[in-house]
Design a protein around this motif. Structure first.
Motif, PDB file in Angstrom:
ATOM      1  N   ALA A 452       0.697  -1.182  -0.083  1.00 18.24           N
ATOM      2  CA  ALA A 452      -0.025  -0.023   0.182  1.00 18.24           C
ATOM      3  C   ALA A 452       0.888   1.181   0.207  1.00 18.24           C
ATOM      4  O   ALA A 452       0.603   2.272  -0.699  1.00 18.24           O
ATOM      5  CB  ALA A 452      -0.907  -0.077   1.148  1.00 18.24           C
ATOM      6  N   CYS A 453       1.854   1.109   0.833  1.00 15.55           N
ATOM      7  CA  CYS A 453       2.964   2.410   0.823  1.00 15.55           C
ATOM      8  C   CYS A 453       3.579   2.553  -0.445  1.00 15.55           C
ATOM      9  O   CYS A 453       3.447   3.799  -1.113  1.00 15.55           O
ATOM     10  CB  CYS A 453       3.916   2.101   1.837  1.00 15.55           C
ATOM     11  N   VAL A 454       3.901   1.614  -1.372  1.00 15.28           N
ATOM     12  CA  VAL A 454       4.482   1.655  -2.605  1.00 15.28           C
ATOM     13  C   VAL A 454       3.470   2.036  -3.700  1.00 15.28           C
ATOM     14  O   VAL A 454       3.851   3.063  -4.539  1.00 15.28           O
ATOM     15  CB  VAL A 454       5.158   0.226  -3.034  1.00 15.28           C
ATOM     16  N   TYR A 455       2.090   1.763  -3.373  1.00 17.84           N
ATOM     17  CA  TYR A 455       1.164   2.129  -4.429  1.00 17.84           C
ATOM     18  C   TYR A 455       0.776   3.533  -4.275  1.00 17.84           C
ATOM     19  O   TYR A 455       0.845   4.368  -5.118  1.00 17.84           O
ATOM     20  CB  TYR A 455       0.033   1.445  -4.024  1.00 17.84           C
ATOM     21  N   VAL A 456       0.716   4.079  -3.000  1.00 16.10           N
ATOM     22  CA  VAL A 456       0.562   5.521  -2.830  1.00 16.10           C
ATOM     23  C   VAL A 456       1.864   6.400  -3.251  1.00 16.10           C
ATOM     24  O   VAL A 456       1.583   7.608  -3.784  1.00 16.10           O
ATOM     25  CB  VAL A 456       0.028   5.825  -1.295  1.00 16.10           C
ATOM     26  N   MET A 457       3.063   5.815  -2.976  1.00 15.67           N
ATOM     27  CA  MET A 457       4.099   6.717  -3.481  1.00 15.67           C
ATOM     28  C   MET A 457       4.226   6.687  -4.853  1.00 15.67           C
ATOM     29  O   MET A 457       4.554   7.763  -5.471  1.00 15.67           O
ATOM     30  CB  MET A 457       5.248   5.883  -2.841  1.00 15.67           C
ATOM     31  N   TYR A 458       3.857   5.749  -5.632  1.00 12.34           N
ATOM     32  CA  TYR A 458       3.755   5.840  -7.147  1.00 12.34           C
ATOM     33  C   TYR A 458       2.780   7.024  -7.684  1.00 12.34           C
ATOM     34  O   TYR A 458       3.133   7.529  -8.652  1.00 12.34           O
ATOM     35  CB  TYR A 458       3.056   4.471  -7.645  1.00 12.34           C
ATOM     36  N   GLY A 459       1.841   7.471  -6.842  1.00 14.63           N
ATOM     37  CA  GLY A 459       1.064   8.618  -7.290  1.00 14.63           C
ATOM     38  C   GLY A 459       1.505   9.871  -7.057  1.00 14.63           C
ATOM     39  O   GLY A 459       1.057  10.717  -7.538  1.00 14.63           O
ATOM     40  N   LEU A 460       3.017   9.921  -6.362  1.00 20.99           N
ATOM     41  CA  LEU A 460       3.240  11.086  -6.296  1.00 20.99           C
ATOM     42  C   LEU A 460       4.202  11.762  -7.347  1.00 20.99           C
ATOM     43  O   LEU A 460       4.774  10.785  -8.411  1.00 20.99           O
ATOM     44  CB  LEU A 460       4.372  11.289  -5.014  1.00 20.99           C
ATOM     45  N   GLY A 461       4.358  12.953  -7.797  1.00 22.47           N
ATOM     46  CA  GLY A 461       4.911  13.555  -8.892  1.00 22.47           C
ATOM     47  C   GLY A 461       6.476  13.287  -9.180  1.00 22.47           C
ATOM     48  O   GLY A 461       7.082  13.280  -8.058  1.00 22.47           O
ATOM     49  N   ALA A 462       7.088  13.573 -10.217  1.00 22.22           N
ATOM     50  CA  ALA A 462       8.531  13.395 -10.328  1.00 22.22           C
ATOM     51  C   ALA A 462       9.269  14.416  -9.685  1.00 22.22           C
ATOM     52  O   ALA A 462      10.161  14.057  -9.104  1.00 22.22           O
ATOM     53  CB  ALA A 462       8.762  13.555 -11.889  1.00 22.22           C
ATOM     54  N   ASP A 463       8.534  15.701  -9.596  1.00 29.95           N
ATOM     55  CA  ASP A 463       9.497  16.684  -8.808  1.00 29.95           C
ATOM     56  C   ASP A 463       9.693  16.267  -7.123  1.00 29.95           C
ATOM     57  O   ASP A 463      10.791  16.602  -6.561  1.00 29.95           O
ATOM     58  CB  ASP A 463       8.727  18.009  -8.684  1.00 29.95           C
ATOM     59  N   THR A 464       8.547  15.652  -6.592  1.00 27.69           N
ATOM     60  CA  THR A 464       8.616  15.040  -5.115  1.00 27.69           C
ATOM     61  C   THR A 464       9.597  13.937  -5.369  1.00 27.69           C
ATOM     62  O   THR A 464      10.424  13.831  -4.260  1.00 27.69           O
ATOM     63  CB  THR A 464       7.451  14.567  -4.883  1.00 27.69           C
ATOM     64  N   TRP A 465       9.793  13.306  -6.213  1.00 31.03           N
ATOM     65  CA  TRP A 465      10.531  12.065  -6.233  1.00 31.03           C
ATOM     66  C   TRP A 465      12.122  12.757  -6.291  1.00 31.03           C
ATOM     67  O   TRP A 465      13.125  12.051  -5.612  1.00 31.03           O
ATOM     68  CB  TRP A 465      10.414  11.042  -7.400  1.00 31.03           C
ATOM     69  N   ILE A 466      12.457  13.637  -7.217  1.00 35.46           N
ATOM     70  CA  ILE A 466      13.809  14.327  -7.355  1.00 35.46           C
ATOM     71  C   ILE A 466      14.294  14.894  -6.117  1.00 35.46           C
ATOM     72  O   ILE A 466      15.384  14.816  -5.579  1.00 35.46           O
ATOM     73  CB  ILE A 466      13.776  15.238  -8.287  1.00 35.46           C
ATOM     74  N   ALA A 467      13.244  15.607  -5.269  1.00 40.60           N
ATOM     75  CA  ALA A 467      13.493  16.311  -4.085  1.00 40.60           C
ATOM     76  C   ALA A 467      13.826  15.195  -3.055  1.00 40.60           C
ATOM     77  O   ALA A 467      14.793  15.255  -2.183  1.00 40.60           O
ATOM     78  CB  ALA A 467      12.337  17.115  -3.618  1.00 40.60           C
ATOM     79  N   PHE A 468      13.405  14.146  -3.101  1.00 37.90           N
ATOM     80  CA  PHE A 468      13.406  13.042  -2.230  1.00 37.90           C
ATOM     81  C   PHE A 468      14.619  12.667  -2.365  1.00 37.90           C
ATOM     82  O   PHE A 468      15.569  12.322  -1.320  1.00 37.90           O
ATOM     83  CB  PHE A 468      12.175  12.034  -2.308  1.00 37.90           C
ATOM     84  N   GLY A 469      15.076  12.182  -3.635  1.00 41.39           N
ATOM     85  CA  GLY A 469      16.368  11.735  -3.959  1.00 41.39           C
ATOM     86  C   GLY A 469      17.715  12.671  -3.379  1.00 41.39           C
ATOM     87  O   GLY A 469      18.608  12.171  -2.958  1.00 41.39           O
ATOM     88  N   ALA A 470      17.368  13.967  -3.554  1.00 37.15           N
ATOM     89  CA  ALA A 470      18.333  14.899  -3.234  1.00 37.15           C
ATOM     90  C   ALA A 470      18.662  14.789  -1.530  1.00 37.15           C
ATOM     91  O   ALA A 470      19.611  14.942  -1.104  1.00 37.15           O
ATOM     92  CB  ALA A 470      17.896  16.135  -3.581  1.00 37.15           C
ATOM     93  N   TRP A 471      17.305  14.889  -0.957  1.00 38.25           N
ATOM     94  CA  TRP A 471      17.321  14.734   0.496  1.00 38.25           C
ATOM     95  C   TRP A 471      18.144  13.310   0.974  1.00 38.25           C
ATOM     96  O   TRP A 471      18.722  13.531   1.781  1.00 38.25           O
ATOM     97  CB  TRP A 471      15.880  14.677   1.081  1.00 38.25           C
ATOM     98  N   MET A 472      17.740  12.410   0.463  1.00 37.02           N
ATOM     99  CA  MET A 472      18.629  11.023   0.733  1.00 37.02           C
ATOM    100  C   MET A 472      19.724  11.093   0.475  1.00 37.02           C
ATOM    101  O   MET A 472      20.824  10.686   1.219  1.00 37.02           O
ATOM    102  CB  MET A 472      17.842   9.741   0.119  1.00 37.02           C
ATOM    103  N   ALA A 473      20.185  11.779  -0.678  1.00 34.46           N
ATOM    104  CA  ALA A 473      21.782  11.894  -0.873  1.00 34.46           C
ATOM    105  C   ALA A 473      22.363  12.731   0.122  1.00 34.46           C
ATOM    106  O   ALA A 473      23.616  12.390   0.796  1.00 34.46           O
ATOM    107  CB  ALA A 473      22.065  12.683  -2.136  1.00 34.46           C
ATOM    108  N   ALA A 474      21.816  13.989   0.540  1.00 33.55           N
ATOM    109  CA  ALA A 474      22.314  14.701   1.496  1.00 33.55           C
ATOM    110  C   ALA A 474      22.393  13.927   2.977  1.00 33.55           C
ATOM    111  O   ALA A 474      23.690  13.949   3.717  1.00 33.55           O
ATOM    112  CB  ALA A 474      21.497  15.812   1.844  1.00 33.55           C
TER     113      ALA A 474
END
Length: 504
Positions: A452-474
């Motif tokens: 269910a978590c993966v399914y709802v994450m799939y509905g988030l936009g590309a900008d959110t995923w990019i920001a999340f990736g940057a946060w994880m890298a930091a």
């Protein structure tokens, strides 16, 4: 009075190492990145820590309700309805079911490991130090950014209240961030600082203030439903899915922000009087109450005002009453007053949870020690409270609400997925450990929680995923430069290795 770290009492029968994990079997895993805390060590830390046990079941339940019930329903609803249409009610159900799976897992783990670290501590005991750091870093995103988002919503309702009562509002330059046409969101910054003032007084005082505010906002939402249903039109729900199931999924992804906070009780594990019994109950009770209110409010709101008119609204529920219900400004004024109080409660309780998670990470050596320095008179991590407030104040003053809400959702969903996995791992590794609550139908329920978590994450936009990736890298950079070098568990492993080499 200067801050001072209050040392945990050392028990003669259980020698504690630097991280309080116990001398025997305290470090699991040879690799630095996969070494794990023992459940017994985490429980020992919680039992001997400097935080004061002052909260019972009612305070813990209200803490979770206070952290959950706020901007998500008062403000974010206005952004989700244009995405989902009338199916926003279904979106609430989907988001609620996703939260329920994770809530059951939280309930089991909170009863086993009643510490201040929430899912960070759970993953430390199951998936190792690196994953625990990632989870903790996600929680910093979840709690810190959600406080900022709630503060932005608070500012919207303050402006709405000023407009309805005195016919004047703050200029955009002082009431909106740069991305929304302003310079600085002053109201959002002010409420974060006011919450800090309350938190610095102590956990008991904060719980009393929260209980009053939660009561007010539940009454206000019930009032909204009663008034909005007088203007209910069933035709507003035809068709139910005008934007398709994809719209409903996108709405659920946005509305998941509304459920963030039910896990706040798990951050109070070291301040609960009977954590093994009360934490699981508080988590499940709070989610049940919040879900029922959300579905009722969404049904009443869309029934009173066609979904197409929600686009671009601020202070959404107040606008529903103003545009669709008779009675002049009375009901919108009362609702705006309630919304201001409601969002104040969320800022207070979520900020509390953020500070306690940093406390746990600092005690484990993964964050600087000042975050776990507790004031001897108030029992509050004072330096951590001030630092977190400064960080959140900047976010609230400068970042738009939509970006904050989506960033909060993705961090939370990732952490929730890890919690569901942690239940499965601990069931295998520690099948006989005492549990105040057990997830029903395991392993199916936790696996559904992950899906269910993966399914709802799939509905988030590309900008959110990019920001999340940057946060994880930091976050990984901070761990590599500081956390892995200062890990208390790493020091314990080194000491145990030295003892073994000396003995041999």
């Amino acid at each position: 009075m200067a801050d001072a770290r209050t040392p945990a009492p050392t028990r003669p029968e259980h020698h504690q190492g630097p991280c309080g994990s116990g001398r025997s079997g305290s470090v699991h895993g040879e690799n630095k990145l996969t070494r794990r805390r023992s459940v017994a060590g985490l429980v020992a830390d919680a039992s001997g820590g400097p935080l004061r046990r002052t909260m019972g079941l009612s305070q813990l339940t209200l803490l979770s309700v206070g952290a959950t019930l706020g901007t998500g329903i008062f403000v974010v609803l206005g952004e989700a309805v244009p995405e989902a249409g009338p199916a926003v009610v279904v979106s609430f159900v989907v988001a609620g079911v996703t939260a329920l799976f994770s809530a059951l897992s939280y309930a089991e783990l909170a009863g086993m490991i009643p510490g201040a670290g929430s899912s960070y501590s759970y993953t430390y005991a199951t998936l190792g130090e690196l994953v625990a750091w990632v989870c903790g870093w996600c929680l910093i995103l979840e709690y810190g950014v959600s406080v900022a988002a709630v503060a932005v919503g608070w500012g919207q309702y303050v402006n709405e209240l000023l407009q309805l009562t005195v016919g004047w509002t703050l200029p955009d330059s002082l009431a909106a961030p740069p991305g929304d046409g302003g310079v600085l969101n002053v109201p959002a910054a002010v409420i974060v600082v006011l919450a800090m003032v309350v938190l610095l007084r102590g956990a008991r005082e904060s719980a009393v203030a929260n209980a009053v505010m939660v009561t007010v906002k539940v009454v206000v939402l019930v009032m909204f439903c009663a008034v909005a249903f007088t203007a209910f039109h069933a035709g507003n729900f035809r068709p139910l899915f005008p934007l398709g199931t994809a719209g409903m999924t996108a709405g659920a992804a946005s509305l998941f922000f509304s459920y963030i906070g039910f896990d706040a009780a798990s951050t109070a594990g070291e301040e609960a009087k009977n954590p093994q019994r009360d934490l699981p109950r508080a988590i499940i009770l709070s989610l049940a109450l919040v879900t029922a209110l959300y579905c009722a409010v969404a049904l009443a709101a869309v029934g009173a005002m066609p979904w197409q008119r929600f686009a671009g609204t601020e202070a959404t529920l107040s606008q529903v009453l103003l545009r669709s219900v008779g009675g002049g400004d009375l009901w919108p004024v009362l609702l705006s007053i309630g919304a201001v109080i409601a969002t104040t409660s969320v800022v207070l309780t979520v900020q509390y949870g953020q500070i306690r998670i940093l406390f746990a990470m600092s005690r484990d050596g993964l964050m600087p020690p000042l975050f776990s320095t507790v004031h001897p008179r108030t029992g509050v991590p004072r330096a951590g409270t001030v630092i977190v407030t400064a960080f959140v104040t900047v976010l609230a003053a400068l970042i738009p609400l939509g970006a904050l809400a989506d960033a909060t959702s993705i961090g939370t969903l990732f952490a929730f997925a890890l919690v569901n996995l942690a239940v499965l791992i601990l069931r295998r590794r520690s099948p006989d450990a005492p549990r105040g609550f057990r997830v029903p139908f395991a392993p199916l329920t936790p696996l559904l929680g992950v899906a269910a978590c993966v399914y709802v994450m799939y509905g988030l936009g590309a900008d959110t995923w990019i920001a999340f990736g940057a946060w994880m890298a930091a976050g990984l950079a901070v761990y590599g430069l500081y956390g892995i070098r200062h890990s208390a568990l790493g020091r314990t492993a080194t000491e145990e290795k030295t003892v073994q080499e000396t003995a041999s």
